[in-house]
Design an enzyme around this catalytic site. Structure first.
Site, PDB file in Angstrom:
ATOM      1  N   LYS A 199     -51.486   9.174  95.893  1.00 25.57           N
ATOM      2  CA  LYS A 199     -50.328   9.927  95.395  1.00 25.57           C
ATOM      3  C   LYS A 199     -50.672  10.470  94.004  1.00 25.57           C
ATOM      4  O   LYS A 199     -50.678   9.753  93.012  1.00 25.57           O
ATOM      5  CB  LYS A 199     -49.086   9.040  95.296  1.00 25.57           C
ATOM      6  CG  LYS A 199     -47.836   9.876  95.013  1.00 25.57           C
ATOM      7  CD  LYS A 199     -46.932   9.235  94.001  1.00 25.57           C
ATOM      8  CE  LYS A 199     -46.703   9.897  92.694  1.00 25.57           C
ATOM      9  NZ  LYS A 199     -46.656  11.306  92.498  1.00 25.57           N
ATOM     10  N   CYS A 227     -55.353   9.462  77.245  1.00 23.50           N
ATOM     11  CA  CYS A 227     -54.913   8.091  76.959  1.00 23.50           C
ATOM     12  C   CYS A 227     -55.709   7.513  75.807  1.00 23.50           C
ATOM     13  O   CYS A 227     -55.231   6.635  75.092  1.00 23.50           O
ATOM     14  CB  CYS A 227     -55.088   7.229  78.206  1.00 23.50           C
ATOM     15  SG  CYS A 227     -56.726   7.351  78.917  1.00 23.50           S
ATOM     16  N   GLU A 279     -46.511   5.926  71.609  1.00 25.86           N
ATOM     17  CA  GLU A 279     -47.421   6.916  72.189  1.00 25.86           C
ATOM     18  C   GLU A 279     -46.693   8.258  72.297  1.00 25.86           C
ATOM     19  O   GLU A 279     -45.580   8.335  72.803  1.00 25.86           O
ATOM     20  CB  GLU A 279     -47.882   6.490  73.580  1.00 25.86           C
ATOM     21  CG  GLU A 279     -48.907   7.463  74.144  1.00 25.86           C
ATOM     22  CD  GLU A 279     -49.378   7.108  75.548  1.00 25.86           C
ATOM     23  OE1 GLU A 279     -48.526   6.871  76.420  1.00 25.86           O
ATOM     24  OE2 GLU A 279     -50.603   7.080  75.765  1.00 25.86           O
ATOM     25  N   GLU A 297     -53.828   0.884  84.338  1.00 23.93           N
ATOM     26  CA  GLU A 297     -54.369   1.391  83.066  1.00 23.93           C
ATOM     27  C   GLU A 297     -53.327   2.320  82.481  1.00 23.93           C
ATOM     28  O   GLU A 297     -52.878   3.262  83.141  1.00 23.93           O
ATOM     29  CB  GLU A 297     -55.705   2.113  83.275  1.00 23.93           C
ATOM     30  CG  GLU A 297     -56.846   1.190  83.653  1.00 23.93           C
ATOM     31  CD  GLU A 297     -57.103   0.061  82.655  1.00 23.93           C
ATOM     32  OE1 GLU A 297     -56.797   0.228  81.459  1.00 23.93           O
ATOM     33  OE2 GLU A 297     -57.587  -1.005  83.087  1.00 23.93           O
TER      34      GLU A 297
HETATM   35  P1  NDP Z   1     -46.454   8.607  84.444  1.00 23.25           P
HETATM   36  O1  NDP Z   1     -46.455   7.139  84.252  1.00 23.25           O
HETATM   37  O2  NDP Z   1     -45.188   9.335  84.261  1.00 23.25           O
HETATM   38  O3  NDP Z   1     -46.963   8.979  85.921  1.00 23.25           O
HETATM   39  C1  NDP Z   1     -48.190   8.527  86.437  1.00 23.25           C
HETATM   40  C2  NDP Z   1     -48.143   8.552  87.950  1.00 23.25           C
HETATM   41  O4  NDP Z   1     -47.169   7.602  88.401  1.00 23.25           O
HETATM   42  C3  NDP Z   1     -47.700   9.900  88.532  1.00 23.25           C
HETATM   43  O5  NDP Z   1     -48.351  10.111  89.751  1.00 23.25           O
HETATM   44  C4  NDP Z   1     -46.215   9.679  88.740  1.00 23.25           C
HETATM   45  O6  NDP Z   1     -45.657  10.546  89.716  1.00 23.25           O
HETATM   46  C5  NDP Z   1     -46.218   8.246  89.226  1.00 23.25           C
HETATM   47  N1  NDP Z   1     -44.939   7.564  89.108  1.00 23.25           N
HETATM   48  C6  NDP Z   1     -43.895   7.874  88.316  1.00 23.25           C
HETATM   49  N2  NDP Z   1     -42.887   6.991  88.515  1.00 23.25           N
HETATM   50  C7  NDP Z   1     -43.311   6.119  89.464  1.00 23.25           C
HETATM   51  C8  NDP Z   1     -42.738   4.975  90.103  1.00 23.25           C
HETATM   52  N3  NDP Z   1     -41.517   4.557  89.808  1.00 23.25           N
HETATM   53  N4  NDP Z   1     -43.470   4.314  91.023  1.00 23.25           N
HETATM   54  C9  NDP Z   1     -44.724   4.692  91.313  1.00 23.25           C
HETATM   55  N5  NDP Z   1     -45.317   5.783  90.760  1.00 23.25           N
HETATM   56  C10 NDP Z   1     -44.624   6.473  89.827  1.00 23.25           C
HETATM   57  O7  NDP Z   1     -47.610   9.175  83.501  1.00 23.25           O
HETATM   58  P2  NDP Z   1     -48.054  10.691  83.278  1.00 23.25           P
HETATM   59  O8  NDP Z   1     -48.457  11.318  84.568  1.00 23.25           O
HETATM   60  O9  NDP Z   1     -47.003  11.374  82.466  1.00 23.25           O
HETATM   61  O10 NDP Z   1     -49.388  10.486  82.419  1.00 23.25           O
HETATM   62  C11 NDP Z   1     -49.379  10.193  81.073  1.00 23.25           C
HETATM   63  C12 NDP Z   1     -49.520   8.702  80.819  1.00 23.25           C
HETATM   64  O11 NDP Z   1     -50.680   8.217  81.457  1.00 23.25           O
HETATM   65  C13 NDP Z   1     -49.700   8.358  79.357  1.00 23.25           C
HETATM   66  O12 NDP Z   1     -48.911   7.243  79.017  1.00 23.25           O
HETATM   67  C14 NDP Z   1     -51.165   8.011  79.247  1.00 23.25           C
HETATM   68  O13 NDP Z   1     -51.476   7.159  78.182  1.00 23.25           O
HETATM   69  C15 NDP Z   1     -51.431   7.398  80.560  1.00 23.25           C
HETATM   70  N6  NDP Z   1     -52.860   7.458  80.881  1.00 23.25           N
HETATM   71  C16 NDP Z   1     -53.589   6.307  80.808  1.00 23.25           C
HETATM   72  C17 NDP Z   1     -54.959   6.341  81.050  1.00 23.25           C
HETATM   73  C18 NDP Z   1     -55.754   5.079  81.020  1.00 23.25           C
HETATM   74  O14 NDP Z   1     -56.802   5.045  81.649  1.00 23.25           O
HETATM   75  N7  NDP Z   1     -55.330   4.052  80.320  1.00 23.25           N
HETATM   76  C19 NDP Z   1     -55.649   7.595  81.355  1.00 23.25           C
HETATM   77  C20 NDP Z   1     -54.784   8.729  81.425  1.00 23.25           C
HETATM   78  C21 NDP Z   1     -53.432   8.655  81.184  1.00 23.25           C
HETATM   79  P3  NDP Z   1     -44.953  11.939  89.280  1.00 23.25           P
HETATM   80  O15 NDP Z   1     -45.996  12.777  88.684  1.00 23.25           O
HETATM   81  O16 NDP Z   1     -44.454  12.466  90.567  1.00 23.25           O
HETATM   82  O17 NDP Z   1     -43.880  11.576  88.309  1.00 23.25           O
END
Ligand code: NDP
Length: 485
Positions: free
Chosen positions: A176, A285, A379, A251
Site C-alpha cells: 500500500k 526523515c 518534526e 521507521e
Molecule cells: P504518514 O504516516 O502520513 O503515511 C505513511 C503511510 O501510511 C502512507 O502510505 C499512508 O497512507 C499510510 N497510513 C496513513 N494512516 C494509516 C493508518 N491508520 N493505517 C495504516 N496506514 C496508514 O507519513 P507521510 O506519508 O506523510 O510521510 C512522512 C513521514 O514519514 C514523516 O514523519 C517522515 O519522518 C516519515 N519517514 C520516515 C522515514 C524513516 O525511514 N524513518 C523515511 C521517510 C519518511 P496515505 O498516503 O493514504 O495517507
C-alpha cells in the site's frame, strides 16, 4: 516541458488490474498537470489481495532462493531501461528535482540487484552439538504474507528496500503506497511483474491509510507489517498489529541534529547542513532540522548558511537548473507555514520562508532557536533549519540528544577525537562525521532509535532479511555408521 500524459492506474491483485481511477494526483509544480488517476480501494480490495497473496505463498516459498533472486535482478534491468521515464514521473508526482529523482530510481535499481544477489547467500547457522551423531542448525524461513506501507517522500527507494528483501526471502507481499505517489509505485510493481514474478506474489492496493492501511494491518492472514511514515500513524499500526501478535517494523520521524564544532571548516559545514536541511525540500526523515553551533562558529556559520539559502531558490523540479523542488502538497505547505509562524514568535527568521507561488517555498533559516522551542522539538518535514547556539561539545551533544527522536545525527569537525566522543554519546541510529544527515548506503543497516523506530529490526543491508524470515532450530540425530568392511 515534454509530455504531461495522465496515467490511469489500477490495483494489481493476482497480476490483474482492478478498480477505476476515482482519485487523481496533480503535479505539485504545475497544478494543470494531472499525473495519474487511481482507485480508492477499500476493505474488500485488501481482503482479496491478502487472499491471493496467501494462496501464492507456498509455491513462492518453495521456489529456490537463487531463482527468486534472478527475478529481482531481471527487474533491476527492466527498471534501469525505464530510468529516465520513471525519474520524470517521480518528479511530476512528488516534486523533487530530476537529479534527485534520477538518483532515487538508480538506488532502487541497485537495491533490486543487491537483494537479487542475496538469493545466493541466504543462510542459517550450524553450531557444534554436545553429543555424537547429532547435527544442529538453523533454517531461515519466510514469514508469510507481508504488508508494506510506505510514505511519499522516497516513493520508489523505500518500497524497494522493503519489497526486495521480502520477496527474495520467499514472502508474498501486499503493498500500500502513499496516496500522493501512486504512479511511482505502479512503475516498481510493473518492473517486477514484467521480470516474471508469479501472479499473486506481489499485489498493489491503492487507498487511504485509514481504510486500506487499517484493513491490512488488522488482517489475521498478514504475518508481518513493515511501515515507514510518521510516528503518530506508526504508533497506531503498532497497537493494532501487536494486539494480534503480528510482527511489526516501524521507521518513523526525525528531528535530526547537525553539530558544527568550533574547529570545523565553516563553509564546508554550511554546505553539508544545507544539503541535509534544504535538499529534497527538507522532506526527508533524515533531514537536518537543528544546526547546533559551538562557540565562535555561530556568526560565520549564519552568514554561510544565508548564502546557501540564497542559492537554492525553489522551482519546477523538471527544469534543468532546478535547485529545490516544491513542497509536496497543500497540506504539507500548511504545516510548514504554521511552523514558520510559530518560529517567528519563538526565534528570529533571517532568511527565506516566503511562498513564491503555488507550493514553492523558499528555504528558511531561523537563528536564536532554543532547545525548548517547538521548532526545535517537533518534526516539520519542510525546508526549515533552526540554529541553536551552545558553548561546548558536551552541551552540543546534550542538546542533540534532548529529543524524542533519534534517527540521524552528524558532526562537522576536523578533530577525530571529538568525532569519536560524539559517535559514542549520540542517541541516533545513523551517525555521521563530515557528511549531511541525509544520504544512505544500501548495504548499511538502517533505522532509528527512540521514537524514530521500533528499533527491533533494521532495514537495508544483509540484516534486512531478519525481519522477513523466522529462524527454525533443527536438531537432527542419525544412527552410528557401521562399516561393511
Ligand atoms: P504518514 O504516516 O502520513 O503515511 C505513511 C503511510 O501510511 C502512507 O502510505 C499512508 O497512507 C499510510 N497510513 C496513513 N494512516 C494509516 C493508518 N491508520 N493505517 C495504516 N496506514 C496508514 O507519513 P507521510 O506519508 O506523510 O510521510 C512522512 C513521514 O514519514 C514523516 O514523519 C517522515 O519522518 C516519515 N519517514 C520516515 C522515514 C524513516 O525511514 N524513518 C523515511 C521517510 C519518511 P496515505 O498516503 O493514504 O495517507
Amino acid at each position: 516541458m515534454g509530455t504531461t500524459a495522465t496515467e490511469t492506474l489500477q490495483h494489481v491483485i493476482g497480476g490483474d488490474g482492478f478498480g477505476a481511477g476515482d482519485r487523481e494526483r496533480r503535479n505539485p509544480a504545475n497544478a494543470g498537470d494531472v499525473v495519474s488517476r487511481f482507485p480508492a480501494g477499500g476493505t474488500a480490495d485488501v481482503h482479496r489481495a491478502v487472499g491471493v497473496a496467501a494462496d501464492a505463498f507456498a509455491a513462492w516459498a518453495s521456489t529456490p532462493a537463487p531463482e527468486r533472486g534472478a527475478i529481482l535482478i531481471k527487474a533491476a534491468a527492466i527498471l534501469e531501461s525505464r530510468l529516465a521515464e520513471v525519474a520524470r514521473d517521480l518528479t511530476r508526482e512528488e516534486g523533487k528535482t530530476l537529479g534527485e529523482s534520477t538518483g532515487e530510481v538508480r538506488r532502487a535499481v541497485d537495491i533490486l540487484r543487491y537483494y537479487g544477489g542475496e538469493g545466493w547467500r541466504l543462510s542459517g547457522e550450524m553450531v557444534p552439538a554436545s553429543t555424537r551423531n547429532q547435527i544442529l542448525y538453523t533454517r531461515r524461513e519466510p514469514v508469510g504474507v507481508v504488508a508494506v506501507i510506505t510514505p511519499w517522500n522516497f516513493p520508489i527507494a523505500i518500497p524497494t528496500w522493503k519489497i526486495a528483501p521480502a520477496l527474495v526471502s520467499g514472502n508474498t507481499v501486499v503493498f500500500k503506497p502513499a496516496s500522493i505517489t501512486p504512479l511511482t509505485a505502479h512503475h516498481l510493481v510493473r518492473a517486477l511483474l514484467d521480470a516474471g514474478l508469479p501472479k499473486g506474489v506481489l499485489n498493489l492496493v491503492y487507498g487511504s491509510g485509514s481504510e486500506v492501511g487499517d484493513a491490512l494491518v488488522g488482517n489475521d492472514a498478514v504475518a508481518a507489517v513493515s511501515f515507514t511514515g510518521s510516528t503518530s500513524v506508526g504508533k497506531g499500526i503498532h497497537d493494532i498489529a501487536s494486539r494480534r501478535m503480528a510482527r511489526v517494523q516501524l521507521e518513523m520521524g526525525g528531528k535530526n541534529p547537525f553539530i558544527v564544532a568550533e574547529d570545523a571548516s565553516v563553509d564546508e559545514a554550511a554546505a553539508l547542513a544545507a544539503v541535509g536541511g534544504w535538499g529534497l525540500t527538507g522532506q526527508a526523515c533524515t533531514a537536518t532540522s537543528r544546526v547546533i553551533a559551538v562557540g565562535r562558529v555561530l556568526e560565520p556559520l549564519i552568514e554561510a548558511l544565508k548564502r546557501e539559502a540564497a542559492s537554492r531558490a525553489p522551482g519546477d523540479g523538471l527544469a534543468p537548473d532546478a535547485k529545490m523542488g516544491p513542497v509536496v502538497s497543500e497540506s504539507q505547505l500548511a504545516t510548514d507555514l504554521s511552523y514558520l509562524d510559530i518560529g517567528r514568535k519563538e526565534a528570529e527568521l533571517v532568511s527565506g520562508g516566503r511562498v513564491l507561488d503555488g507550493l514553492f517555498l523558499e528555504p528558511a533559516l531561523f537563528v536564536a532557536v532554543k532547545p525548548q522551542h517547538r521548532i526545535a522539538r517537533e518534526e516539520i518535514f519542510g525546508p526549515i533549519i533552526g540554529i541553536i547556539a551552545v558553548t561546548d561539545l558536551d552541551e552540543a551533544i546534550a542538546v542533540a540528544n534532548d529529543s524524542e527522536y533519534g534517527l540521524s545525527a552528524s558532526i562537522s569537525t576536523n578533530n577525530m577525537a571529538a568525532a569519536h566522543y560524539f559517535i559514542e554519546r549520540i542517541e541516533a541510529g545513523v551517525v555521521k562525521v563530515n557528511q549531511p544527515t541525509t544520504g544512505l548506503e544500501l548495504n548499511m543497516p538502517f533505522g532509528g532509535s527512540k521514537n524514530s523506530s521500533t528499533g527491533t529490526f533494521r532495514e537495508q543491508g544483509r540484516t534486512a532479511v531478519d525481519f522477513y524470515t523466522r529462524s527454525k532450530s533443527v536438531y537432527l540425530r542419525y544412527g552410528e555408521h557401521r562399516s561393511s568392511t
